[in-house]
Design an enzyme around this catalytic site. Structure first.
Site, mmCIF file in Angstrom:
data_model
loop_
_atom_site.group_PDB
_atom_site.id
_atom_site.type_symbol
_atom_site.label_atom_id
_atom_site.label_comp_id
_atom_site.label_asym_id
_atom_site.label_seq_id
_atom_site.Cartn_x
_atom_site.Cartn_y
_atom_site.Cartn_z
ATOM 1 N N SER A 169 55.286 40.048 102.799
ATOM 2 C CA SER A 169 54.005 40.353 102.163
ATOM 3 C C SER A 169 54.137 40.437 100.650
ATOM 4 C CB SER A 169 53.490 41.700 102.681
ATOM 5 O OG SER A 169 54.319 42.749 102.218
ATOM 6 N N GLY A 170 55.364 40.458 100.156
ATOM 7 C CA GLY A 170 55.578 40.685 98.730
ATOM 8 C C GLY A 170 55.767 42.149 98.417
ATOM 9 N N GLY A 171 55.559 43.013 99.422
ATOM 10 C CA GLY A 171 55.679 44.455 99.215
ATOM 11 C C GLY A 171 57.102 44.960 99.421
ATOM 12 N N VAL A 172 57.259 46.249 99.241
ATOM 13 C CA VAL A 172 58.583 46.877 99.285
ATOM 14 C C VAL A 172 59.197 46.789 100.684
ATOM 15 C CG1 VAL A 172 59.847 49.042 98.948
ATOM 16 C CG2 VAL A 172 57.928 48.488 97.455
ATOM 17 N N ASP A 173 58.449 47.201 101.710
ATOM 18 C CA ASP A 173 59.021 47.346 103.049
ATOM 19 C C ASP A 173 59.506 46.010 103.608
ATOM 20 O OD1 ASP A 173 58.250 49.970 102.740
ATOM 21 O OD2 ASP A 173 56.447 49.774 103.958
ATOM 22 N N GLY A 228 53.333 75.015 113.323
ATOM 23 C CA GLY A 228 52.330 74.331 114.135
ATOM 24 C C GLY A 228 50.979 74.999 113.998
ATOM 25 N N SER A 260 60.194 43.300 102.034
ATOM 26 C CA SER A 260 61.245 42.715 101.186
ATOM 27 C C SER A 260 62.602 43.335 101.490
ATOM 28 C CB SER A 260 60.904 42.918 99.705
ATOM 29 O OG SER A 260 59.678 42.316 99.385
ATOM 30 N N GLU A 309 60.025 74.163 103.007
ATOM 31 C CA GLU A 309 59.939 72.738 102.697
ATOM 32 C C GLU A 309 58.925 72.419 101.604
ATOM 33 O OE1 GLU A 309 57.225 73.355 106.351
ATOM 34 O OE2 GLU A 309 58.992 74.265 105.443
ATOM 35 N N LYS A 320 59.363 56.094 102.644
ATOM 36 C CA LYS A 320 59.092 55.090 101.597
ATOM 37 C C LYS A 320 60.060 55.210 100.416
ATOM 38 C CE LYS A 320 55.947 51.952 100.382
ATOM 39 N NZ LYS A 320 55.536 50.868 101.261
ATOM 40 N N CYS A 328 58.031 79.469 110.814
ATOM 41 C CA CYS A 328 56.661 79.865 111.127
ATOM 42 C C CYS A 328 56.433 79.912 112.647
ATOM 43 C CB CYS A 328 55.668 78.947 110.412
ATOM 44 S SG CYS A 328 54.001 79.641 110.283
ATOM 45 N N TYR A 329 55.731 78.929 113.230
ATOM 46 C CA TYR A 329 55.495 78.941 114.683
ATOM 47 C C TYR A 329 56.821 79.007 115.434
ATOM 48 C CZ TYR A 329 53.710 77.679 119.309
ATOM 49 O OH TYR A 329 53.408 77.674 120.653
ATOM 50 N N HIS A 361 57.403 78.826 104.561
ATOM 51 C CA HIS A 361 57.716 77.395 104.631
ATOM 52 C C HIS A 361 58.660 76.997 103.493
ATOM 53 C CE1 HIS A 361 54.933 76.093 107.834
ATOM 54 N NE2 HIS A 361 54.234 77.150 107.448
#
Length: 507
Positions: free
Chosen positions: A219-223, A51, A225, A167, A363, A77-78, A165
């Protein structure tokens, strides 16, 4: 019941990255504010994020560790410093801010967290405080040249703290550290796969929706669809999809997208509302005003079309996990969810309940689920495209002629990327029509025509982005093609700004 790792967020810029790394291990996890979470039987362990605050500051984020019971805990960390401070140890301001690469000088690999971690392994530090004195029963298990406590364990408890970290990619063995904690210490099963997600989600949707009707804006997009295909698998023809042509789509996109959805068996109605959007947008050049008009008219058109379907009870949306996380700050709800992801006025206006089958996915996970559903790659690999479409890529008022120019330019650029094998190397690309005319020479005539800017960026999630070093030869060919083939353009420039400080879109 799906095993789950809980990530408690103290405001770190890396918190989403922790979740992504855990999920790469095929382990399900969720991010919650440190101040608002629930320990349920499916929680196998807890990660305390980093943080921006100092544990030494008055009013800094704090929590009752007793709420975690006997669960395994990893403080990063924090989170690590907070555990030390709450147990009577000492955290002090560093003589110098410890930021960047460091190497582990000592590693006690007898401890489960550090199994397979090598002495000299590179780690990434990002903190202004440091742990100077460990409490009783805290065992030192790793240090760097400049940091006396890089990692520790509480004796007799599965509780660990690390000041680096794991990650971030700069910590070269960070994935091993997280695997050791999540899989070996927490015992979380690695069975959270796209196929399992589809199976569980479709079963849950069947229970949730029953014989109800759902309307969803494509919308034609990934999400949208992938969301549509999941709901379709659950309720079939009771899903009604609406695809609105707002006149600000890419060239030939309306017809192309409708055709692609036919092949997927979706029940889709295309609505040509171009002239309505153009009329409403006439004379508007302020970016925020344009966004609001586009959003409002979309709601009006969508609402009219949805009302022609009898007894609809649900609105389907392609909301994904980053949208949900960004709508909840560490200290409670923030003001808005991103307007281009969710048309916020719809559910209230239409008196509908909302169903969001993707709201736990990132995503890249949405794309993996789409592959499991056998959605074609040309949909799954599609670049992100802003909700207001070309409306925010025309940097002035919008007219059908300006849209025509930008659609032609955009088509040459995007098709060129595909033809030369560059499309998949780019996260997002497009063209901007600038409110600038420049002098040019075509044949024996002087011209005074439009300037367009091409933009191509590389990014993981859109939070940060670098401009893509497209080959000069490619840019030269595309520029020539645009100027020769698109009437009204006589100059092409390439945007070499990164985010930050620039944004991906120009408006």
């Amino acid at each position: 019941m799906q095993d789950k790792i809980l990530i408690l967020d103290f405001g770190s810029q890396y918190t989403q990255l922790i979740a992504r790394r855990v999920r790469e291990l095929n382990v399900y996890c969720e991010i919650h504010p440190f101040s608002k979470f629930e320990i349920t039987p499916d929680v196998k362990g807890v990660i305390l994020s980093g943080g921006p605050c100092s544990v030494l500051d008055e009013g800094s984020p704090d929590m009752d560790m007793e709420e975690l019971g006997e669960l395994p805990v990893l403080g990063i960390c924090y989170g690590a410093q907070l555990l030390v401070k709450k147990n009577g140890g000492t955290v002090a301001k560093s003589n110098h801010r410890e930021y960047g690469r460091a190497n582990l000088k000592t590693v006690d690999s007898h401890f489960d967290l550090l199994k397979e971690i090598e002495i000299g392994s590179q780690v990434w530090m990002s903190h202004g405080d440091t742990i100077t004195n460990l409490p009783d029963k805290f065992q030192l298990i790793s240090a760097t040249e400049s940091i006396p406590v890089a990692a520790y364990k509480i004796e007799g408890k599965p509780v660990y703290g690390i000041q680096f970290h794991p990650e971030v990619t700069h910590t070269t063995q960070g994935k091993i550290v997280l695997r050791n904690f999540v899989v070996h210490i927490c015992g979380a099963s690695q069975d959270w796969t796209p196929d399992i997600f589809v199976e569980e989600t479709v079963a849950n949707l069947k229970k949730q929706l029953g014989d109800d009707k759902v309307v969803l804006g494509l919308s034609g997009g990934v999400d949208s669809s992938v969301a549509a295909m999941l709901i379709h698998q659950a309720i079939g023809k009771n899903l009604y999809c609406i695809f609105v042509d707002n006149g600000l789509l890419r060239k030939d996109e309306f017809e192309g997208v409708l055709k692609s959805y036919e092949g997927l068996g979706l029940n889709v109605k295309g609505v040509d509302a171009k002239s309505r959007f153009y009329d409403e947008l006439k004379g508007a050049s302020d970016p925020e005003k344009k966004r609001k008009i586009i959003g409002r008219v979309f709601i009006e058109v969508f609402d009219e079309e949805a009302k022609s379907i009898k007894d609809v009870k649900w609105l389907g949306q392609g909301t994904i996990y980053p949208d949900v996380i960004e709508s909840v700050s560490v200290n409670g709800p923030s003001v808005t969810i991103k307007s281009h992801h969710n048309v916020g006025g719809l559910p209230a206006k239409m008196n509908l309940k909302v169903v969001e089958p993707l709201n736990t996915l990132f995503k890249d996970e949405v794309r993996n689920v789409g592959r499991s559903l056998e959605i074609p790659d040309f949909i799954l690999g599609r670049h992100p495209f802003p909700g207001p479409g070309l409306g925010i890529r025309i940097l002035s008022d919008i007219t059908p002629e300006k849209v025509r120019i930008l659609q032609d330019v955009d088509a040459i650029f995007i098709n060129g990327l595909k033809e030369e094998g560059l499309y998949d190397e780019v996260w997002q690309a497009g063209a901007m029509l600038l409110p600038v005319q420049s002098v040019g020479v075509m044949g024996d005539e002087r011209t005074y025509e439009n300037v367009v800017a091409l933009r191509a960026v590389a990014s993981l999630d859109g939070m940060t982005a670098d401009w893509v070093h497209l080959p000069y030869e490619f840019l030269g060919r595309i520029s020539n093609k645009i100027i020769n083939q698109v009437k009204g353009v006589n100059r092409v420039v390439y945007d070499i700004s990164s985010k930050p400080p620039a944004t991906i879109e120009w408006e």
